[in-house]
Design an enzyme around this catalytic site. Structure first.
Site, PDB file in Angstrom:
ATOM      1  N   THR A  40       3.456 -34.063 -58.156  1.00 40.20           N
ATOM      2  CA  THR A  40       4.856 -34.505 -58.095  1.00 40.20           C
ATOM      3  C   THR A  40       5.312 -34.377 -56.641  1.00 40.20           C
ATOM      4  O   THR A  40       4.753 -33.596 -55.883  1.00 40.20           O
ATOM      5  CB  THR A  40       5.781 -33.610 -58.956  1.00 40.20           C
ATOM      6  OG1 THR A  40       5.540 -32.248 -58.608  1.00 40.20           O
ATOM      7  CG2 THR A  40       5.576 -33.813 -60.435  1.00 40.20           C
ATOM      8  N   GLY A  42       8.411 -33.677 -53.637  1.00 39.59           N
ATOM      9  CA  GLY A  42       9.485 -32.685 -53.481  1.00 39.59           C
ATOM     10  C   GLY A  42       9.008 -31.357 -52.912  1.00 39.59           C
ATOM     11  O   GLY A  42       9.810 -30.521 -52.527  1.00 39.59           O
ATOM     12  N   CYS A  45      10.168 -26.876 -52.205  1.00 38.96           N
ATOM     13  CA  CYS A  45      11.612 -26.831 -52.443  1.00 38.96           C
ATOM     14  C   CYS A  45      12.003 -27.340 -53.830  1.00 38.96           C
ATOM     15  O   CYS A  45      12.670 -26.646 -54.592  1.00 38.96           O
ATOM     16  CB  CYS A  45      12.302 -27.649 -51.355  1.00 38.96           C
ATOM     17  SG  CYS A  45      14.079 -27.704 -51.521  1.00 38.96           S
ATOM     18  N   SER A 149       4.284 -24.358 -46.599  1.00 37.76           N
ATOM     19  CA  SER A 149       3.900 -22.947 -46.523  1.00 37.76           C
ATOM     20  C   SER A 149       3.485 -22.431 -47.895  1.00 37.76           C
ATOM     21  O   SER A 149       3.655 -23.114 -48.908  1.00 37.76           O
ATOM     22  CB  SER A 149       5.097 -22.133 -46.019  1.00 37.76           C
ATOM     23  OG  SER A 149       6.183 -22.267 -46.922  1.00 37.76           O
ATOM     24  N   LEU A 190      16.166 -10.951 -52.916  1.00 37.38           N
ATOM     25  CA  LEU A 190      17.566 -10.759 -53.314  1.00 37.38           C
ATOM     26  C   LEU A 190      18.027 -11.843 -54.285  1.00 37.38           C
ATOM     27  O   LEU A 190      18.773 -11.562 -55.230  1.00 37.38           O
ATOM     28  CB  LEU A 190      18.465 -10.694 -52.082  1.00 37.38           C
ATOM     29  CG  LEU A 190      18.108  -9.541 -51.127  1.00 37.38           C
ATOM     30  CD1 LEU A 190      19.018  -9.543 -49.913  1.00 37.38           C
ATOM     31  CD2 LEU A 190      18.165  -8.183 -51.827  1.00 37.38           C
ATOM     32  N   HIS A 450      45.762 -25.653 -48.705  1.00 38.88           N
ATOM     33  CA  HIS A 450      46.175 -24.410 -49.353  1.00 38.88           C
ATOM     34  C   HIS A 450      46.362 -24.645 -50.848  1.00 38.88           C
ATOM     35  O   HIS A 450      46.954 -25.650 -51.231  1.00 38.88           O
ATOM     36  CB  HIS A 450      47.510 -23.945 -48.756  1.00 38.88           C
ATOM     37  CG  HIS A 450      48.014 -22.689 -49.405  1.00 38.88           C
ATOM     38  ND1 HIS A 450      47.478 -21.453 -49.134  1.00 38.88           N
ATOM     39  CD2 HIS A 450      48.972 -22.493 -50.345  1.00 38.88           C
ATOM     40  CE1 HIS A 450      48.106 -20.536 -49.858  1.00 38.88           C
ATOM     41  NE2 HIS A 450      49.010 -21.143 -50.609  1.00 38.88           N
TER      42      HIS A 450
HETATM   43  P1  FAD Z   1       6.730 -27.927 -48.567  1.00 43.83           P
HETATM   44  O1  FAD Z   1       7.981 -28.102 -49.304  1.00 43.83           O
HETATM   45  O2  FAD Z   1       5.962 -26.670 -48.781  1.00 43.83           O
HETATM   46  O3  FAD Z   1       5.835 -29.189 -48.925  1.00 43.83           O
HETATM   47  C1  FAD Z   1       4.522 -29.336 -48.492  1.00 43.83           C
HETATM   48  C2  FAD Z   1       3.760 -30.178 -49.493  1.00 43.83           C
HETATM   49  O4  FAD Z   1       2.509 -30.524 -48.918  1.00 43.83           O
HETATM   50  C3  FAD Z   1       3.429 -29.439 -50.786  1.00 43.83           C
HETATM   51  O5  FAD Z   1       3.949 -30.123 -51.895  1.00 43.83           O
HETATM   52  C4  FAD Z   1       1.895 -29.407 -50.814  1.00 43.83           C
HETATM   53  O6  FAD Z   1       1.372 -29.615 -52.120  1.00 43.83           O
HETATM   54  C5  FAD Z   1       1.529 -30.577 -49.922  1.00 43.83           C
HETATM   55  N1  FAD Z   1       0.219 -30.427 -49.275  1.00 43.83           N
HETATM   56  C6  FAD Z   1      -0.255 -29.349 -48.601  1.00 43.83           C
HETATM   57  N2  FAD Z   1      -1.493 -29.594 -48.116  1.00 43.83           N
HETATM   58  C7  FAD Z   1      -1.808 -30.864 -48.504  1.00 43.83           C
HETATM   59  C8  FAD Z   1      -2.944 -31.701 -48.310  1.00 43.83           C
HETATM   60  N3  FAD Z   1      -4.005 -31.291 -47.594  1.00 43.83           N
HETATM   61  N4  FAD Z   1      -2.930 -32.932 -48.858  1.00 43.83           N
HETATM   62  C9  FAD Z   1      -1.852 -33.373 -49.575  1.00 43.83           C
HETATM   63  N5  FAD Z   1      -0.757 -32.633 -49.781  1.00 43.83           N
HETATM   64  C10 FAD Z   1      -0.723 -31.391 -49.252  1.00 43.83           C
HETATM   65  N6  FAD Z   1      14.934 -23.431 -48.380  1.00 43.83           N
HETATM   66  C11 FAD Z   1      16.234 -23.766 -48.269  1.00 43.83           C
HETATM   67  O7  FAD Z   1      16.618 -24.401 -47.280  1.00 43.83           O
HETATM   68  N7  FAD Z   1      17.141 -23.433 -49.243  1.00 43.83           N
HETATM   69  C12 FAD Z   1      16.780 -22.736 -50.339  1.00 43.83           C
HETATM   70  O8  FAD Z   1      17.619 -22.461 -51.188  1.00 43.83           O
HETATM   71  C13 FAD Z   1      15.422 -22.353 -50.477  1.00 43.83           C
HETATM   72  N8  FAD Z   1      15.020 -21.669 -51.560  1.00 43.83           N
HETATM   73  C14 FAD Z   1      13.700 -21.335 -51.688  1.00 43.83           C
HETATM   74  C15 FAD Z   1      13.317 -20.603 -52.801  1.00 43.83           C
HETATM   75  C16 FAD Z   1      11.998 -20.242 -52.972  1.00 43.83           C
HETATM   76  C17 FAD Z   1      11.600 -19.453 -54.189  1.00 43.83           C
HETATM   77  C18 FAD Z   1      11.029 -20.637 -51.998  1.00 43.83           C
HETATM   78  C19 FAD Z   1       9.593 -20.278 -52.184  1.00 43.83           C
HETATM   79  C20 FAD Z   1      11.408 -21.355 -50.887  1.00 43.83           C
HETATM   80  C21 FAD Z   1      12.751 -21.701 -50.708  1.00 43.83           C
HETATM   81  N9  FAD Z   1      13.189 -22.410 -49.590  1.00 43.83           N
HETATM   82  C22 FAD Z   1      14.513 -22.732 -49.461  1.00 43.83           C
HETATM   83  C23 FAD Z   1      12.265 -22.825 -48.524  1.00 43.83           C
HETATM   84  C24 FAD Z   1      11.876 -24.315 -48.688  1.00 43.83           C
HETATM   85  O9  FAD Z   1      11.292 -24.495 -49.954  1.00 43.83           O
HETATM   86  C25 FAD Z   1      10.925 -24.735 -47.589  1.00 43.83           C
HETATM   87  O10 FAD Z   1      11.458 -24.429 -46.325  1.00 43.83           O
HETATM   88  C26 FAD Z   1      10.641 -26.240 -47.649  1.00 43.83           C
HETATM   89  O11 FAD Z   1      10.107 -26.595 -48.897  1.00 43.83           O
HETATM   90  C27 FAD Z   1       9.700 -26.658 -46.527  1.00 43.83           C
HETATM   91  O12 FAD Z   1       9.446 -28.013 -46.597  1.00 43.83           O
HETATM   92  P2  FAD Z   1       8.084 -28.649 -46.063  1.00 43.83           P
HETATM   93  O13 FAD Z   1       8.218 -30.119 -46.326  1.00 43.83           O
HETATM   94  O14 FAD Z   1       7.796 -28.193 -44.708  1.00 43.83           O
HETATM   95  O15 FAD Z   1       6.928 -28.055 -46.982  1.00 43.83           O
END
Ligand code: FAD
Ligand code: NAI
Length: 472
Positions: A40, A42, A45, A149, A190, A450
């Site tokens: 999927t 997204g 996040c 990450s 938290l 207000h």
């Molecule tokens: P990701 O969202 O990690 O997406 C990377 C994608 O790459 C993944 O779906 C993975 O499957 C895919 N991928 C990896 N390697 C490969 C490959 N070789 N081939 C194909 N696909 C691959 N941030 C906020 O700003 N607000 C929040 O409220 C918040 N809440 C969070 C709550 C939790 C429990 C967690 C764990 C994180 C939260 N975060 C929040 C942090 C946020 O999820 C991340 O900062 C954000 O998802 C980073 O986006 P990204 O696109 O860099 O990576």
């Protein structure tokens, strides 16, 4: 262009960094593909991060209020009980709708969505192990790595996602644990600790540092935050080091030691949540083969235009430097494509808000007091408590304050720190203020409706000006 032509840009990863870049690429007229292996879109996040955690935070807060506060507000409910299965279903349905929505957006913007795991065969050529079986190779003029990450493991404590869980397991527990221990008093600890505390667990947080909230939170806010959470029932063991864990008789036993005195203690719980941070995820990309460097913490090294050490390959989001936040990844997703399509793009790293979605919420933008002290900057502070805000009083929700930090001479806003109701929404006007280089007087001269909580932001800015100082 025929389908055999190379893509203008291929994005690896379909999280907030990757899918936003992919959509922007489509809108910019680039031939683009997004490779995602999860099944999927997204990323972290939408699937196991921001979105499901906020669904549980919102509904657990309503449940808790119904049980503990509604009576005082003149609402009597009979036979209230928790239906955890339904709460999880509600969460899953929000997640499902949003991830499908992203898939629709890629289609609408003519981006090819390739379901599989990507690996570099060369700087411009990528192998994809398809989720449906088989392999394909695609060619790209430019590649953006947005692989995100993963949970930082605790050496020696194995995550089984049932008894010893990461945030992913903590978002899907099948029953409310009687006792929960959270290792790490940062954002995940938290937020998820609050969820299970509200649903009835006894939650204790074990944190190595003497403060809570993770990096960046103003220390005065963090101290206030801790007191409020303690009143809600969370327990904190600060300055405490976890040594190891053992599973026995359906429980988990943790050996911990006081970081200063070395005094050892054993504590037990039904569920342990490991939340000591996240680390970049680059497994399987074969970065070595194309000379993409990573630093000691595993972050992909980039310059200020997101170029890695391999020409044509860029990196954004959690996989590289900066705060691991979805909106930071999204901003970089837009900027990286603008650079490709038009030659320039920009992210203002001084104006990225951070929000902790507990109750009350904690939100901030810009510098904390300790950061300014360390940097030797002269500053003034204006503070306004929600207790003196009419809307917070009417809502019977008046814990916390707004703290505005300004440069001493110019009264330029350097940081705004809010602990209080709806802090996450309130912070956006301060982000705008910092983005536009506003002074405290600019903010305090703007008409705020207000009665609203936002008046506290205005009052705190006013309190930071000399005008207010000379008032008395
Ligand atoms: P990701 O969202 O990690 O997406 C990377 C994608 O790459 C993944 O779906 C993975 O499957 C895919 N991928 C990896 N390697 C490969 C490959 N070789 N081939 C194909 N696909 C691959 N941030 C906020 O700003 N607000 C929040 O409220 C918040 N809440 C969070 C709550 C939790 C429990 C967690 C764990 C994180 C939260 N975060 C929040 C942090 C946020 O999820 C991340 O900062 C954000 O998802 C980073 O986006 P990204 O696109 O860099 O990576
Ligand atoms: P974090 O970095 O926020 O907090 C980790 C905490 O664990 C720190 O306080 C740290 O001192 C402590 N710690 C580290 N090692 C320890 C040890 N051995 N023993 C005890 N304590 C230890 O990381 P967290 O909470 O895991 O979240 C990861 C990231 O995910 C966040 O930094 C944030 O970027 C993102 N996130 C953002 C959210 C939001 O924006 N609302 C919500 C959840 C996650």
């Amino acid at each position: 262009a025929s389908s055999a032509d190379p893509y203008d840009v291929v994005i690896i990863g379909g999280g907030p960094g990757g899918y936003v870049a992919a959509i922007k690429a489509g809108q910019s007229g680039l031939k683009a593909a997004c490779i995602e292996k999860r099944g999927t879109l997204g990323g972290t996040c939408l699937n196991v991060g921001c979105i499901p955690s906020k669904a549980l935070l919102h509904n657990s807060e309503l449940y808790h209020a119904a049980g503990h506060e509604f009576k005082n507000r003149g609402i009597d409910i009979k036979d209230m009980s928790l239906n955890l299965g339904q709460m999880m279903k509600a969460k899953d349905s929000s997640v499902g709708a949003l991830t499908k929505g992203v898939e629709g957006l890629l289609k609408k913007n003519k981006v090819d969505y390739i379901k599989g795991a990507a690996s570099f065969a060369g700087p411009t050529s990528i192998n994809v192990q398809l989720n449906d079986g088989g392999e394909t190779q695609i060619e790209a003029k430019n590649v953006v790595i947005a692989t995100g990450s993963e949970v930082t493991p605790f050496p020696g404590i194995e995550i089984d996602e049932e008894q010893i869980v990461s945030s992913t397991g903590a978002l899907a527990l099948k029953k409310v644990p009687e006792k929960m221990i959270v290792i790490g008093g940062g954002v995940i600890g938290l937020e998820m600790g609050s969820v299970w505390n509200r649903l009835g667990s006894q939650v204790s947080v074990v944190e190595f540092l003497p403060t809570i909230g993770g990096a960046g939170m103003d220390h005065e806010v963090a101290a206030n935050f801790k007191k409020i959470l303690e009143k809600q029932g969370l327990k904190f063991n600060l300055g405490t080091k976890v040594i190891d864990a053992e599973k026995k008789d359906g429980k988990v036993f943790l050996n911990v030691e006081d970081a200063k005195s070395g005094k050892k203690q054993q504590i037990d719980a039904d569920v342990v949540l490991v939340a000591i941070g996240r680390r970049p995820y680059t497994k399987g990309l074969n970065l070595e083969a194309i000379g993409v460097e990573t630093d000691k913490r595993g972050r992909i090294v980039v310059d200020d235009a997101y170029n890695t050490t391999c020409k044509g390959v860029k990196c954004i989001g959690d996989a590289t430097f900066g705060p691991m936040l979805a909106h930071k990844a999204e901003e970089e997703g837009i900027a990286v494509i603008e650079m490709l399509a038009r030659g320039h793009g920009h992210v203002n790293y001084e104006a990225i808000p951070a929000v902790v979605y507990t109750h009350p919420e904690v939100a901030w933008v810009g510098k904390s007091e300790q950061e300014l002290k360390d940097a030797g900057v002269s500053y003034k502070i204006g503070k306004f408590p929600f207790l003196a805000n009419s809307r917070a009083k009417t809502n019977q929700d008046s814990e916390g304050f707004v703290k505005t930090i300004v440069e001493k001479e110019t009264e330029k806003i350097l940081g705004v720190h809010i602990i209080g109701p709806n802090a996450g929404e309130l912070i956006s006007s301060s982000v705008l203020a910092i983005e536009y280089g506003a002074s405290a007087e600019d903010t305090s001269a703007v008409c705020h409706a207000h009665p609203t909580l936002s008046e506290a932001v205005k009052e705190s800015a006013l309190a930071a000006t000399d005008k207010a100082h000379h008032k008395a």
